[in-house]
Design a protein around this motif. Structure first.
Motif, PDB file in Angstrom:
ATOM      1  N   ALA A   1       0.811  -1.206   0.000  1.00 52.57           N
ATOM      2  CA  ALA A   1       0.000   0.000   0.000  1.00 52.57           C
ATOM      3  C   ALA A   1       0.853   1.268   0.000  1.00 52.57           C
ATOM      4  O   ALA A   1       0.629   2.172   0.782  1.00 52.57           O
ATOM      5  CB  ALA A   1      -0.940  -0.011   1.193  1.00 52.57           C
ATOM      6  N   TRP A   2       1.818   1.339  -0.870  1.00 47.47           N
ATOM      7  CA  TRP A   2       2.710   2.494  -0.902  1.00 47.47           C
ATOM      8  C   TRP A   2       2.465   3.418  -2.083  1.00 47.47           C
ATOM      9  O   TRP A   2       2.959   4.538  -2.122  1.00 47.47           O
ATOM     10  CB  TRP A   2       4.175   2.038  -0.936  1.00 47.47           C
ATOM     11  N   GLN A   3       1.716   2.970  -3.057  1.00 45.50           N
ATOM     12  CA  GLN A   3       1.560   3.753  -4.282  1.00 45.50           C
ATOM     13  C   GLN A   3       0.880   5.094  -4.041  1.00 45.50           C
ATOM     14  O   GLN A   3       1.387   6.131  -4.484  1.00 45.50           O
ATOM     15  CB  GLN A   3       0.764   2.947  -5.307  1.00 45.50           C
TER      16      GLN A   3
ATOM     17  N   ALA B   1       1.816   1.695 -15.083  1.00 47.61           N
ATOM     18  CA  ALA B   1       2.009   0.785 -13.947  1.00 47.61           C
ATOM     19  C   ALA B   1       1.338  -0.583 -14.124  1.00 47.61           C
ATOM     20  O   ALA B   1       1.935  -1.597 -13.752  1.00 47.61           O
ATOM     21  CB  ALA B   1       1.547   1.446 -12.659  1.00 47.61           C
ATOM     22  N   PRO B   2       0.125  -0.686 -14.684  1.00 43.06           N
ATOM     23  CA  PRO B   2      -0.445  -2.027 -14.867  1.00 43.06           C
ATOM     24  C   PRO B   2       0.397  -2.930 -15.772  1.00 43.06           C
ATOM     25  O   PRO B   2       0.537  -4.125 -15.499  1.00 43.06           O
ATOM     26  CB  PRO B   2      -1.820  -1.755 -15.491  1.00 43.06           C
ATOM     27  N   PHE B   3       0.985  -2.364 -16.815  1.00 45.62           N
ATOM     28  CA  PHE B   3       1.829  -3.180 -17.695  1.00 45.62           C
ATOM     29  C   PHE B   3       3.120  -3.603 -17.003  1.00 45.62           C
ATOM     30  O   PHE B   3       3.556  -4.738 -17.138  1.00 45.62           O
ATOM     31  CB  PHE B   3       2.139  -2.420 -18.989  1.00 45.62           C
ATOM     32  N   LEU B   4       3.705  -2.687 -16.265  1.00 38.79           N
ATOM     33  CA  LEU B   4       4.899  -3.058 -15.502  1.00 38.79           C
ATOM     34  C   LEU B   4       4.549  -4.041 -14.387  1.00 38.79           C
ATOM     35  O   LEU B   4       5.360  -4.905 -14.046  1.00 38.79           O
ATOM     36  CB  LEU B   4       5.581  -1.817 -14.927  1.00 38.79           C
ATOM     37  N   GLY B   5       3.347  -3.907 -13.833  1.00 33.34           N
ATOM     38  CA  GLY B   5       2.890  -4.859 -12.824  1.00 33.34           C
ATOM     39  C   GLY B   5       2.763  -6.259 -13.398  1.00 33.34           C
ATOM     40  O   GLY B   5       3.102  -7.247 -12.743  1.00 33.34           O
TER      41      GLY B   5
ATOM     42  N   LEU C   1       3.536 -12.768  -5.938  1.00 33.99           N
ATOM     43  CA  LEU C   1       2.883 -11.472  -5.743  1.00 33.99           C
ATOM     44  C   LEU C   1       1.499 -11.465  -6.376  1.00 33.99           C
ATOM     45  O   LEU C   1       1.355 -11.826  -7.542  1.00 33.99           O
ATOM     46  CB  LEU C   1       3.693 -10.353  -6.401  1.00 33.99           C
ATOM     47  N   PRO C   2       0.489 -11.024  -5.656  1.00 34.09           N
ATOM     48  CA  PRO C   2      -0.808 -10.789  -6.300  1.00 34.09           C
ATOM     49  C   PRO C   2      -0.667  -9.626  -7.293  1.00 34.09           C
ATOM     50  O   PRO C   2       0.183  -8.745  -7.122  1.00 34.09           O
ATOM     51  CB  PRO C   2      -1.722 -10.404  -5.138  1.00 34.09           C
ATOM     52  N   PHE C   3      -1.518  -9.609  -8.313  1.00 35.49           N
ATOM     53  CA  PHE C   3      -1.408  -8.595  -9.352  1.00 35.49           C
ATOM     54  C   PHE C   3      -1.532  -7.183  -8.781  1.00 35.49           C
ATOM     55  O   PHE C   3      -0.822  -6.277  -9.191  1.00 35.49           O
ATOM     56  CB  PHE C   3      -2.460  -8.819 -10.443  1.00 35.49           C
ATOM     57  N   ILE C   4      -2.433  -6.986  -7.850  1.00 29.08           N
ATOM     58  CA  ILE C   4      -2.645  -5.644  -7.280  1.00 29.08           C
ATOM     59  C   ILE C   4      -1.384  -5.149  -6.589  1.00 29.08           C
ATOM     60  O   ILE C   4      -1.009  -3.985  -6.718  1.00 29.08           O
ATOM     61  CB  ILE C   4      -3.844  -5.667  -6.303  1.00 29.08           C
TER      62      ILE C   4
ATOM     63  N   ARG D   1       1.254  -4.338  -9.251  1.00 28.09           N
ATOM     64  CA  ARG D   1       0.935  -3.049  -9.872  1.00 28.09           C
ATOM     65  C   ARG D   1       1.286  -1.899  -8.926  1.00 28.09           C
ATOM     66  O   ARG D   1       1.804  -0.872  -9.358  1.00 28.09           O
ATOM     67  CB  ARG D   1      -0.538  -3.006 -10.246  1.00 28.09           C
ATOM     68  N   ASP D   2       1.041  -2.085  -7.654  1.00 24.99           N
ATOM     69  CA  ASP D   2       1.369  -1.064  -6.670  1.00 24.99           C
ATOM     70  C   ASP D   2       2.882  -0.846  -6.604  1.00 24.99           C
ATOM     71  O   ASP D   2       3.348   0.290  -6.571  1.00 24.99           O
ATOM     72  CB  ASP D   2       0.834  -1.485  -5.301  1.00 24.99           C
ATOM     73  N   TYR D   3       3.635  -1.931  -6.582  1.00 26.28           N
ATOM     74  CA  TYR D   3       5.105  -1.807  -6.576  1.00 26.28           C
ATOM     75  C   TYR D   3       5.595  -1.082  -7.836  1.00 26.28           C
ATOM     76  O   TYR D   3       6.459  -0.218  -7.771  1.00 26.28           O
ATOM     77  CB  TYR D   3       5.763  -3.187  -6.518  1.00 26.28           C
ATOM     78  N   ALA D   4       5.033  -1.454  -8.985  1.00 24.63           N
ATOM     79  CA  ALA D   4       5.445  -0.831 -10.246  1.00 24.63           C
ATOM     80  C   ALA D   4       5.089   0.654 -10.251  1.00 24.63           C
ATOM     81  O   ALA D   4       5.894   1.498 -10.677  1.00 24.63           O
ATOM     82  CB  ALA D   4       4.786  -1.542 -11.419  1.00 24.63           C
ATOM     83  N   GLY D   5       3.904   1.006  -9.785  1.00 24.99           N
ATOM     84  CA  GLY D   5       3.499   2.406  -9.726  1.00 24.99           C
ATOM     85  C   GLY D   5       4.384   3.214  -8.800  1.00 24.99           C
ATOM     86  O   GLY D   5       4.782   4.346  -9.119  1.00 24.99           O
ATOM     87  N   THR D   6       4.717   2.640  -7.657  1.00 26.88           N
ATOM     88  CA  THR D   6       5.598   3.334  -6.715  1.00 26.88           C
ATOM     89  C   THR D   6       6.981   3.544  -7.326  1.00 26.88           C
ATOM     90  O   THR D   6       7.553   4.635  -7.220  1.00 26.88           O
ATOM     91  CB  THR D   6       5.709   2.530  -5.406  1.00 26.88           C
ATOM     92  N   ALA D   7       7.500   2.526  -7.983  1.00 27.83           N
ATOM     93  CA  ALA D   7       8.811   2.649  -8.631  1.00 27.83           C
ATOM     94  C   ALA D   7       8.778   3.701  -9.738  1.00 27.83           C
ATOM     95  O   ALA D   7       9.725   4.487  -9.896  1.00 27.83           O
ATOM     96  CB  ALA D   7       9.252   1.300  -9.187  1.00 27.83           C
ATOM     97  N   LEU D   8       7.685   3.757 -10.502  1.00 28.06           N
ATOM     98  CA  LEU D   8       7.556   4.770 -11.550  1.00 28.06           C
ATOM     99  C   LEU D   8       7.526   6.177 -10.966  1.00 28.06           C
ATOM    100  O   LEU D   8       8.164   7.088 -11.500  1.00 28.06           O
ATOM    101  CB  LEU D   8       6.272   4.540 -12.347  1.00 28.06           C
ATOM    102  N   LEU D   9       6.803   6.366  -9.890  1.00 28.74           N
ATOM    103  CA  LEU D   9       6.726   7.686  -9.265  1.00 28.74           C
ATOM    104  C   LEU D   9       8.100   8.135  -8.753  1.00 28.74           C
ATOM    105  O   LEU D   9       8.475   9.303  -8.924  1.00 28.74           O
ATOM    106  CB  LEU D   9       5.709   7.668  -8.123  1.00 28.74           C
ATOM    107  N   VAL D  10       8.831   7.212  -8.167  1.00 27.63           N
ATOM    108  CA  VAL D  10      10.179   7.544  -7.696  1.00 27.63           C
ATOM    109  C   VAL D  10      11.088   7.851  -8.885  1.00 27.63           C
ATOM    110  O   VAL D  10      11.900   8.782  -8.841  1.00 27.63           O
ATOM    111  CB  VAL D  10      10.740   6.405  -6.819  1.00 27.63           C
ATOM    112  N   ALA D  11      10.954   7.086  -9.973  1.00 25.99           N
ATOM    113  CA  ALA D  11      11.777   7.322 -11.163  1.00 25.99           C
ATOM    114  C   ALA D  11      11.464   8.681 -11.795  1.00 25.99           C
ATOM    115  O   ALA D  11      12.378   9.387 -12.245  1.00 25.99           O
ATOM    116  CB  ALA D  11      11.554   6.207 -12.181  1.00 25.99           C
ATOM    117  N   ILE D  12      10.197   9.067 -11.824  1.00 26.42           N
ATOM    118  CA  ILE D  12       9.827  10.372 -12.380  1.00 26.42           C
ATOM    119  C   ILE D  12      10.428  11.489 -11.540  1.00 26.42           C
ATOM    120  O   ILE D  12      10.980  12.456 -12.073  1.00 26.42           O
ATOM    121  CB  ILE D  12       8.298  10.505 -12.477  1.00 26.42           C
ATOM    122  N   THR D  13      10.341  11.367 -10.228  1.00 31.52           N
ATOM    123  CA  THR D  13      10.931  12.378  -9.344  1.00 31.52           C
ATOM    124  C   THR D  13      12.432  12.470  -9.550  1.00 31.52           C
ATOM    125  O   THR D  13      12.996  13.566  -9.631  1.00 31.52           O
ATOM    126  CB  THR D  13      10.601  12.056  -7.874  1.00 31.52           C
TER     127      THR D  13
END
Length: 190
Positions: free
Chosen positions: A17-19, A65-69, A79-82, A85-97
């Motif tokens: 639950a970090w996204q 994020a869903p595709f990276l998930g 890992l469950p898909f959700i 996806r949450d891990y991928a979204g969090t990693a994307l947000l950190v990468a954008i920053t």
């Protein structure tokens, strides 16, 4: 049995639950980066920065994020898909920053150079107007400056009640800045 499933699900939710907290923090931080340390231009206002990075972060979380998930889920079947996806979204947000920070730092010297050039343009025109055209001194506060090319500017100064300004071509690749009066009295906006 039901209790163990609930505990396992709770453990995954807490781990994954970090996204959205990251989204909120990254959007605020990215907006500050775009406004204060821009990767292009001279920066913008706070509202525009929040809209830009909010859209960019939302696009990353909702579309990419869903595709990276899915790709992460293929590598880690546990890992469950959700959660993937949450891990991928969090990693994307950190990468954008991180990308905005690196871009801002890389562009900082160019932005500071532009600010130095604009200060040199103002100083050259200011000195000339006070020395040669004191009637236009009141218009120095509203000087209209336009960059023509690298280190080449056109600056216009207006006199109260007059439509046509006096204009100058200013070359900032020398010290002090070179100044040539423009024979045409057309404003920069035309």
């Amino acid at each position: 049995m039901v209790e163990s499933i609930r505990l396992r699900r709770l453990r995954w939710r807490l781990r994954g639950a970090w996204q959205w907290p990251t989204f909120a923090m990254a959007t605020a931080l990215d907006a500050v980066l775009v406004a204060r340390l821009p990767f292009q231009g001279t920066g913008g206002d706070a509202v525009g920065a929040v809209l830009l990075v909010g859209f960019m972060n939302l696009l990353a979380v909702a579309v990419v994020a869903p595709f990276l998930g899915l790709a992460l889920r293929r590598r880690r079947r546990d890992l469950p898909f959700i959660i993937a996806r949450d891990y991928a979204g969090t990693a994307l947000l950190v990468a954008i920053t991180a990308a905005l920070l690196v871009g801002g730092v890389a562009h900082r010297s160019a932005r500071l150079g532009q600010e130095r050039d604009r200060a040199a343009v103002f100083l050259a025109v200011h000195d000339y107007v006070l020395r040669e055209e004191p009637d236009f001194a009141g218009g120095l506060a509203t000087m209209d400056t336009r960059q023509m090319e690298d280190e080449r500017y056109r600056a216009c100064v207006y006199r109260a009640g007059e439509r046509h300004p006096i204009c100058f071509f200013v070359n900032t690749d020398q010290s002090p800045a070179g100044l040539v009066r423009d024979t045409e009295r057309l404003p920069n906006r035309s």
